[in-house]
Design an enzyme around this catalytic site. Structure first.
Site, mmCIF file in Angstrom:
data_model
loop_
_atom_site.group_PDB
_atom_site.id
_atom_site.type_symbol
_atom_site.label_atom_id
_atom_site.label_comp_id
_atom_site.label_asym_id
_atom_site.label_seq_id
_atom_site.Cartn_x
_atom_site.Cartn_y
_atom_site.Cartn_z
ATOM 1 N N HIS A 82 7.714 -12.042 -26.439
ATOM 2 C CA HIS A 82 9.082 -12.472 -26.122
ATOM 3 C C HIS A 82 9.444 -13.671 -26.974
ATOM 4 O O HIS A 82 8.668 -14.621 -27.096
ATOM 5 C CB HIS A 82 9.221 -12.865 -24.646
ATOM 6 C CG HIS A 82 10.579 -13.416 -24.325
ATOM 7 N ND1 HIS A 82 11.677 -12.609 -24.135
ATOM 8 C CD2 HIS A 82 11.021 -14.698 -24.207
ATOM 9 C CE1 HIS A 82 12.737 -13.367 -23.901
ATOM 10 N NE2 HIS A 82 12.368 -14.633 -23.937
ATOM 11 N N ASP A 161 17.396 -11.879 -10.914
ATOM 12 C CA ASP A 161 17.544 -12.729 -12.088
ATOM 13 C C ASP A 161 18.927 -12.573 -12.712
ATOM 14 O O ASP A 161 19.543 -13.562 -13.122
ATOM 15 C CB ASP A 161 16.464 -12.398 -13.125
ATOM 16 C CG ASP A 161 16.669 -13.198 -14.402
ATOM 17 O OD1 ASP A 161 16.655 -14.431 -14.327
ATOM 18 O OD2 ASP A 161 16.872 -12.577 -15.464
ATOM 19 N N ARG A 168 23.980 -19.539 -12.624
ATOM 20 C CA ARG A 168 23.530 -20.771 -13.284
ATOM 21 C C ARG A 168 24.495 -21.166 -14.388
ATOM 22 O O ARG A 168 24.772 -22.348 -14.612
ATOM 23 C CB ARG A 168 22.127 -20.572 -13.871
ATOM 24 C CG ARG A 168 21.000 -20.695 -12.854
ATOM 25 C CD ARG A 168 19.698 -20.126 -13.397
ATOM 26 N NE ARG A 168 19.348 -20.698 -14.688
ATOM 27 C CZ ARG A 168 18.648 -20.043 -15.613
ATOM 28 N NH1 ARG A 168 18.240 -18.811 -15.413
ATOM 29 N NH2 ARG A 168 18.359 -20.641 -16.755
ATOM 30 N N SER A 183 12.929 -17.035 -14.923
ATOM 31 C CA SER A 183 13.854 -15.994 -15.386
ATOM 32 C C SER A 183 13.214 -15.160 -16.498
ATOM 33 O O SER A 183 13.173 -13.932 -16.439
ATOM 34 C CB SER A 183 15.151 -16.640 -15.880
ATOM 35 O OG SER A 183 15.966 -15.697 -16.540
ATOM 36 N N LYS A 187 11.259 -11.017 -16.148
ATOM 37 C CA LYS A 187 11.613 -9.818 -16.935
ATOM 38 C C LYS A 187 10.397 -9.271 -17.666
ATOM 39 O O LYS A 187 10.201 -8.055 -17.743
ATOM 40 C CB LYS A 187 12.732 -10.157 -17.923
ATOM 41 C CG LYS A 187 14.078 -10.441 -17.259
ATOM 42 C CD LYS A 187 15.207 -10.554 -18.246
ATOM 43 C CE LYS A 187 15.293 -11.886 -18.912
ATOM 44 N NZ LYS A 187 16.096 -12.884 -18.201
#
Length: 433
Positions: A82, A161, A168, A183, A187
């Site tokens: 990621h 999320d 947010r 968050s 995922k």
């Protein structure tokens, strides 16, 4: 249990139990807890923070709010990567086939671009015929047989999320390490991989602008991953200037092919090798990062990596002939040079502003509904630390319109030339535990 009591508890700096965190996430996902109370809870978290156990519990509560992907039918240790996003970040296009070429299964779920951050799916869709919408059964089968497949994110992964992220954004609670880390990790964990490599960007083109913030986020995510049973590593890498030379979908595909040939930009190549080495070690295909790196270099020099990329494209319906005939990729009508106004050394490039310049051409989306022009973008001709003479090209603009004055103005404002300049350090820190 009442949410108002839990808000007050966190407001006063006390620790929430696992059950209390699950109650909050489940209630907000189903709608029994309204936005205003969820906002109050997130503001309390923003100011009072969470400890490692709370962060791990928050992450898993979000994972369990929706579907999870079961990759147990895929042989071997599945490693995901990621990136926290940036400009010209082409690493997934290079990493997925490269790591697969040394036997590591890469089952990758990727997203689309928004703002100045490019999306892997958009880049792949610049290849004629490429399908990102394949069934889970096909996905698992492709990874088992060929070690690599990339698909779009499932609609019902981590719905908690998605709701919290939107809230947010409008309540001033985006910059909470506990909320950002949970968050991202929710995922990745819901996507089913056994191990995770994180590329946390720092600098002007990154979400985290300072090294201190990037380090805090990286450590938080590594601890969450390891606390919930996913072996996790992280790299903090520079995004003060764009990565590589290409910014734009088809242009980045071409750059990925060059990199898999061993002819890519030095910074993109190095970051790919650093991240890829971690993936190979986590998959237990090598004992050390040095051994893993050599395996990856061998895959590039032998042509195995490029062959795996061809195979990957063919398996998902893409026209693999673009590897040898890049002119088959979408082509822009106009190429316009941006000449240097003075001589000297490139001393600074403001990455996010250069990304916005590419977005103005149509290479990115200002809103989720925007259509992307896959052919357009920018090709940097100089990077920080490079000497330049007046009249030399700084950037080539690839456009489908002739009037690019606003793009040119933004580029001139984003590239500084002075008497001296030094290339920024690419890899700031590597976090292995």
């Amino acid at each position: 249990m009442r949410i108002v009591d839990l808000i007050a508890k966190k407001r006063d700096g006390k620790e929430l139990t696992t059950e209390e965190i699950e109650f909050f996430i489940q209630g907000y996902t189903t709608g029994s807890i309204p936005d205003y109370q969820a906002s109050a809870m997130m503001m309390a978290i923003y100011f009072q923070d969470m400890n490692d156990r709370e962060r791990a519990d928050l992450t898993m509560a979000m994972v369990n709010s929706g579907e999870t992907i079961d990759l147990s039918a895929i042989d071997g240790i599945k490693v995901d990567k990621h990136s926290t996003g940036g400009v010209g970040d082409t690493t997934t296009l290079v990493l997925a086939p490269l790591v697969a070429a040394v036997g590591v299964p890469v089952a990758k779920m990727s997203g689309r671009g928004l703002g100045h951050t490019g999306g892997t799916l958009d880049k792949l869709e610049s290849i004629k015929g490429f399908h990102i919408e394949i069934s889970k059964e096909q996905f698992v089968d492709l990874v088992n047989r060929h070690k690599v497949a990339v698909i779009g994110q499932s609609g019902n992964l981590t719905p908690a999320d998605k709701k919290m992220y939107a809230l947010r954004d409008v309540t001033g609670t985006v910059n909470s390490i506990a909320l950002i880390a949970s968050s991202i990790m929710s995922k990745k964990i819901a996507a089913g991989s056994d191990a995770i490599v994180l590329d946390v960007k720092t600098g002007a083109g990154a979400f985290m602008k300072t090294d201190e913030d990037a380090l805090e986020l990286a450590k938080a995510m590594v601890r969450i991953g390891n606390n919930v049973g996913r072996h996790t590593m992280a790299v903090i890498s520079d995004m003060s200037q764009p990565l590589g030379f290409a910014i734009g979908n088809a242009l980045e595909v071409q750059e990925a092919i060059d990199t898999l040939r061993g002819q890519g930009p030095a910074d993109l190549t190095e970051l790919t090798l650093v991240l890829g080495s971690q993936m190979v070690v986590l998959a237990k295909k090598a004992k050390t990062l040095e051994e893993a790196r050599q395996m990856l270099l061998d895959a590039i020099s032998s042509g195995k990596a490029l062959e795996k990329f061809r195979e990957f494209l063919t398996n998902q319906g893409g026209d693999a002939s673009i590897v040898d005939s890049p002119e088959k990729l979408p082509q822009a009508k106009f190429k316009i040079e941006v000449p240097a106004k003075t001589s000297g050394v490139v001393s600074n490039m403001i990455a996010d502003e250069i990304g916005v310049a590419a977005m103005l051409l149509g290479a990115g989306r200002a809103t989720k509904e925007d259509e992307i022009d896959l052919a357009v973008g920018l090709m940097l001709r100089k990077k920080v630390g490079d000497r330049v003479n007046a009249g030399d090209s700084l950037v080539t603009i690839y456009a489908n319109r002739e009037d690019v004055a606003s793009v040119m103005d933004k580029l001139y404002a984003s590239i500084e030339i002075s008497n001296s300049g030094q290339a920024p350090k690419l890899i700031h820190t590597v976090i292995t535990q």
